[in-house]
Design a protein around this motif. Structure first.
Motif, PDB file in Angstrom:
ATOM      1  N   PHE A   6       0.887  -1.155   0.000  1.00 42.97           N
ATOM      2  CA  PHE A   6       0.000   0.000   0.000  1.00 42.97           C
ATOM      3  C   PHE A   6       0.931   1.213   0.000  1.00 42.97           C
ATOM      4  O   PHE A   6       1.748   1.377   0.909  1.00 42.97           O
ATOM      5  N   ASN A   7       0.817   2.073  -1.013  1.00 50.11           N
ATOM      6  CA  ASN A   7       1.754   3.183  -1.184  1.00 50.11           C
ATOM      7  C   ASN A   7       1.062   4.539  -1.221  1.00 50.11           C
ATOM      8  O   ASN A   7      -0.078   4.666  -1.688  1.00 50.11           O
ATOM      9  N   PHE A   8       1.777   5.532  -0.758  1.00 51.68           N
ATOM     10  CA  PHE A   8       1.405   6.942  -0.891  1.00 51.68           C
ATOM     11  C   PHE A   8       2.135   7.449  -2.136  1.00 51.68           C
ATOM     12  O   PHE A   8       3.354   7.292  -2.248  1.00 51.68           O
ATOM     13  N   VAL A   9       1.398   8.050  -3.073  1.00 49.76           N
ATOM     14  CA  VAL A   9       1.980   8.416  -4.369  1.00 49.76           C
ATOM     15  C   VAL A   9       1.696   9.885  -4.684  1.00 49.76           C
ATOM     16  O   VAL A   9       0.573  10.363  -4.514  1.00 49.76           O
ATOM     17  N   MET A  10       2.725  10.588  -5.154  1.00 49.30           N
ATOM     18  CA  MET A  10       2.569  11.970  -5.609  1.00 49.30           C
ATOM     19  C   MET A  10       3.464  12.184  -6.824  1.00 49.30           C
ATOM     20  O   MET A  10       4.405  11.423  -7.062  1.00 49.30           O
ATOM     21  N   MET A  11       3.177  13.208  -7.600  1.00 48.85           N
ATOM     22  CA  MET A  11       4.034  13.538  -8.732  1.00 48.85           C
ATOM     23  C   MET A  11       5.346  14.123  -8.211  1.00 48.85           C
ATOM     24  O   MET A  11       5.372  14.842  -7.208  1.00 48.85           O
ATOM     25  N   LYS A  12       6.437  13.827  -8.903  1.00 48.24           N
ATOM     26  CA  LYS A  12       7.755  14.268  -8.451  1.00 48.24           C
ATOM     27  C   LYS A  12       7.885  15.791  -8.398  1.00 48.24           C
ATOM     28  O   LYS A  12       8.630  16.327  -7.586  1.00 48.24           O
ATOM     29  N   ASN A  13       7.169  16.481  -9.270  1.00 48.03           N
ATOM     30  CA  ASN A  13       7.345  17.931  -9.363  1.00 48.03           C
ATOM     31  C   ASN A  13       6.204  18.710  -8.708  1.00 48.03           C
ATOM     32  O   ASN A  13       5.864  19.813  -9.134  1.00 48.03           O
ATOM     33  N   HIS A  14       5.592  18.151  -7.661  1.00 43.07           N
ATOM     34  CA  HIS A  14       4.517  18.870  -6.970  1.00 43.07           C
ATOM     35  C   HIS A  14       5.053  20.186  -6.412  1.00 43.07           C
ATOM     36  O   HIS A  14       6.139  20.234  -5.825  1.00 43.07           O
ATOM     37  N   LEU A  15       4.291  21.258  -6.587  1.00 46.90           N
ATOM     38  CA  LEU A  15       4.743  22.582  -6.167  1.00 46.90           C
ATOM     39  C   LEU A  15       4.824  22.718  -4.642  1.00 46.90           C
ATOM     40  O   LEU A  15       5.531  23.590  -4.134  1.00 46.90           O
ATOM     41  N   GLU A  16       4.092  21.878  -3.922  1.00 42.82           N
ATOM     42  CA  GLU A  16       4.098  21.915  -2.450  1.00 42.82           C
ATOM     43  C   GLU A  16       4.589  20.566  -1.916  1.00 42.82           C
ATOM     44  O   GLU A  16       3.955  19.942  -1.070  1.00 42.82           O
ATOM     45  N   LYS A  17       5.740  20.156  -2.398  1.00 45.51           N
ATOM     46  CA  LYS A  17       6.239  18.813  -2.114  1.00 45.51           C
ATOM     47  C   LYS A  17       6.419  18.548  -0.624  1.00 45.51           C
ATOM     48  O   LYS A  17       6.041  17.485  -0.120  1.00 45.51           O
ATOM     49  N   ASP A  18       6.991  19.489   0.112  1.00 50.73           N
ATOM     50  CA  ASP A  18       7.235  19.273   1.540  1.00 50.73           C
ATOM     51  C   ASP A  18       5.926  19.076   2.301  1.00 50.73           C
ATOM     52  O   ASP A  18       5.830  18.219   3.190  1.00 50.73           O
ATOM     53  N   GLU A  19       4.924  19.873   1.959  1.00 51.21           N
ATOM     54  CA  GLU A  19       3.617  19.730   2.612  1.00 51.21           C
ATOM     55  C   GLU A  19       3.026  18.345   2.341  1.00 51.21           C
ATOM     56  O   GLU A  19       2.553  17.665   3.264  1.00 51.21           O
ATOM     57  N   ILE A  20       3.059  17.920   1.081  1.00 50.26           N
ATOM     58  CA  ILE A  20       2.447  16.641   0.711  1.00 50.26           C
ATOM     59  C   ILE A  20       3.199  15.470   1.341  1.00 50.26           C
ATOM     60  O   ILE A  20       2.586  14.508   1.824  1.00 50.26           O
ATOM     61  N   LEU A  21       4.527  15.541   1.382  1.00 48.67           N
ATOM     62  CA  LEU A  21       5.298  14.483   2.031  1.00 48.67           C
ATOM     63  C   LEU A  21       5.012  14.431   3.532  1.00 48.67           C
ATOM     64  O   LEU A  21       5.099  13.372   4.157  1.00 48.67           O
ATOM     65  N   GLY A  22       4.648  15.570   4.106  1.00 49.22           N
ATOM     66  CA  GLY A  22       4.236  15.581   5.512  1.00 49.22           C
ATOM     67  C   GLY A  22       2.988  14.750   5.730  1.00 49.22           C
ATOM     68  O   GLY A  22       2.863  14.035   6.737  1.00 49.22           O
ATOM     69  N   TYR A  23       2.057  14.810   4.779  1.00 47.76           N
ATOM     70  CA  TYR A  23       0.857  13.974   4.864  1.00 47.76           C
ATOM     71  C   TYR A  23       1.235  12.488   4.777  1.00 47.76           C
ATOM     72  O   TYR A  23       0.652  11.648   5.470  1.00 47.76           O
ATOM     73  N   ALA A  24       2.200  12.184   3.926  1.00 53.36           N
ATOM     74  CA  ALA A  24       2.648  10.791   3.791  1.00 53.36           C
ATOM     75  C   ALA A  24       3.153  10.255   5.129  1.00 53.36           C
ATOM     76  O   ALA A  24       2.843   9.120   5.517  1.00 53.36           O
ATOM     77  N   LYS A  25       3.918  11.066   5.841  1.00 51.69           N
ATOM     78  CA  LYS A  25       4.445  10.634   7.141  1.00 51.69           C
ATOM     79  C   LYS A  25       3.320  10.410   8.145  1.00 51.69           C
ATOM     80  O   LYS A  25       3.384   9.503   8.980  1.00 51.69           O
ATOM     81  N   GLU A  26       2.278  11.233   8.054  1.00 51.88           N
ATOM     82  CA  GLU A  26       1.132  11.037   8.946  1.00 51.88           C
ATOM     83  C   GLU A  26       0.474   9.685   8.700  1.00 51.88           C
ATOM     84  O   GLU A  26       0.170   8.945   9.642  1.00 51.88           O
ATOM     85  N   PHE A  27       0.239   9.364   7.434  1.00 52.48           N
ATOM     86  CA  PHE A  27      -0.400   8.084   7.125  1.00 52.48           C
ATOM     87  C   PHE A  27       0.497   6.910   7.503  1.00 52.48           C
ATOM     88  O   PHE A  27       0.010   5.872   7.970  1.00 52.48           O
ATOM     89  N   GLN A  28       1.802   7.062   7.330  1.00 51.90           N
ATOM     90  CA  GLN A  28       2.723   6.021   7.794  1.00 51.90           C
ATOM     91  C   GLN A  28       2.553   5.788   9.289  1.00 51.90           C
ATOM     92  O   GLN A  28       2.534   4.649   9.761  1.00 51.90           O
ATOM     93  N   GLY A  29       2.433   6.877  10.030  1.00 47.88           N
ATOM     94  CA  GLY A  29       2.258   6.769  11.474  1.00 47.88           C
ATOM     95  C   GLY A  29       0.967   6.077  11.854  1.00 47.88           C
ATOM     96  O   GLY A  29       0.939   5.243  12.771  1.00 47.88           O
ATOM     97  N   PHE A  30      -0.121   6.392  11.146  1.00 53.95           N
ATOM     98  CA  PHE A  30      -1.405   5.742  11.424  1.00 53.95           C
ATOM     99  C   PHE A  30      -1.288   4.226  11.272  1.00 53.95           C
ATOM    100  O   PHE A  30      -1.737   3.458  12.128  1.00 53.95           O
ATOM    101  N   PHE A  31      -0.691   3.796  10.153  1.00 57.06           N
ATOM    102  CA  PHE A  31      -0.607   2.360   9.881  1.00 57.06           C
ATOM    103  C   PHE A  31       0.388   1.660  10.798  1.00 57.06           C
ATOM    104  O   PHE A  31       0.207   0.488  11.134  1.00 57.06           O
ATOM    105  N   ALA A  32       1.435   2.375  11.221  1.00 55.18           N
ATOM    106  CA  ALA A  32       2.397   1.783  12.154  1.00 55.18           C
ATOM    107  C   ALA A  32       1.728   1.512  13.500  1.00 55.18           C
ATOM    108  O   ALA A  32       1.923   0.454  14.116  1.00 55.18           O
ATOM    109  N   LYS A  33       0.914   2.454  13.979  1.00 52.53           N
ATOM    110  CA  LYS A  33       0.193   2.256  15.241  1.00 52.53           C
ATOM    111  C   LYS A  33      -0.802   1.106  15.115  1.00 52.53           C
ATOM    112  O   LYS A  33      -0.971   0.300  16.027  1.00 52.53           O
ATOM    113  N   GLU A  34      -1.469   1.042  13.968  1.00 50.15           N
ATOM    114  CA  GLU A  34      -2.445  -0.019  13.718  1.00 50.15           C
ATOM    115  C   GLU A  34      -1.773  -1.389  13.753  1.00 50.15           C
ATOM    116  O   GLU A  34      -2.300  -2.345  14.322  1.00 50.15           O
ATOM    117  N   ALA A  35      -0.582  -1.494  13.163  1.00 51.10           N
ATOM    118  CA  ALA A  35       0.142  -2.769  13.129  1.00 51.10           C
ATOM    119  C   ALA A  35       0.479  -3.244  14.536  1.00 51.10           C
ATOM    120  O   ALA A  35       0.503  -4.449  14.809  1.00 51.10           O
TER     121      ALA A  35
END
Length: 240
Positions: A208-237
């Motif tokens: 299960f992957n988090f996917v974004m385009m490489k050239n997103h104009l707000e890359k840091d913000e979007i990658l922050g969301y990815a880390k949040e979802f990683q955290g959710f699934f890590a707690k669930e595991a």
């Protein structure tokens, strides 16, 4: 390489348009997508926490099959998506969220339910309930069969269903057998309304992957969301 470049050009044009619109509205708007298993079953328990954690962002969520959400991402309509299973990763930034078993399910009253392990060939005697074309789940089934010299037409009958809940219902009623992510059937397996059956030499686990385009104009913000979802699934595991 050319395909990835073309995707990038289409995305950049749409991204610039969105950025200009956001200048006229102080509230940020973020659109994201999820494939069906992820959206309906894996992601749903965490959405309230995610949305409440960003009171200054207006989110919209699109749930569809892999082909559709990836297309919307490439067009710049979605800022990111959460995708199950197989897809070409070239041209994207991809963050692994978790790995999930892809399993065979039958009704408790099905002839296969009491078997500890069955051969792939034994399954062909029964109808197969599977997702529609364009679905990542269907792609996994078709590729696994092709690698072993078979295809879906070897089953007694094919029943295509574009809804996971309905697939589970029909499998519970012993209309046929089905393959799906273990996450999607966690409740039914716990309640014994569906039974998981092991298949010899067929051990399928997918990302299960988090996917974004490489050239997103707000890359840091979007990658922050990815880390949040990683955290959710890590707690669930940690709970299972």
């Amino acid at each position: 390489m050319l395909i990835a470049y073309a995707r990038s050009l289409v995305y950049q044009e749409q991204a610039v348009r969105k950025a200009l619109l956001e200048l006229q509205n102080p509230r940020r708007k973020r659109a994201f997508g999820g494939t069906l298993t992820l959206g309906e079953f894996s992601l749903a328990p965490h959405l309230k926490t995610f949305f409440q954690g960003h009171p200054d962002v207006d989110f919209s969520l699109k749930i569809d099959n892999t082909k559709e959400v990836m297309s919307l991402l490439e067009e710049g309509i979605l800022d990111f998506c959460l995708v199950e299973g197989l897809f070409p990763k070239e041209g994207y930034d991809v963050v692994l969220l978790k790995e999930v078993p892809f399993v065979l399910l039958v009704s408790p009253g099905h002839p296969l339910a009491k078997e500890r392990k069955v051969s792939l060939e034994e399954l062909f005697a029964y109808p197969l309930i599977l997702r529609e074309e364009g679905s990542g789940s269907r792609d996994i089934v078709e590729k696994a069969l092709a690698e072993r010299g078979y295809d879906i037409h070897g089953f007694q009958k094919i029943i295509e269903i574009g809804n996971i809940s309905l697939m589970k219902r029909l499998t519970e009623e012993a209309l046929g057998i089905s393959f799906m992510y273990e996450d999607a059937a966690r409740k039914e397996l716990a309640e014994n309304t569906l039974v998981q059956v092991a298949v010899k030499n067929l051990h399928l686990t997918r990302e299960f992957n988090f996917v974004m385009m490489k050239n997103h104009l707000e890359k840091d913000e979007i990658l922050g969301y990815a880390k949040e979802f990683q955290g959710f699934f890590a707690k669930e595991a940690g709970r299972f």
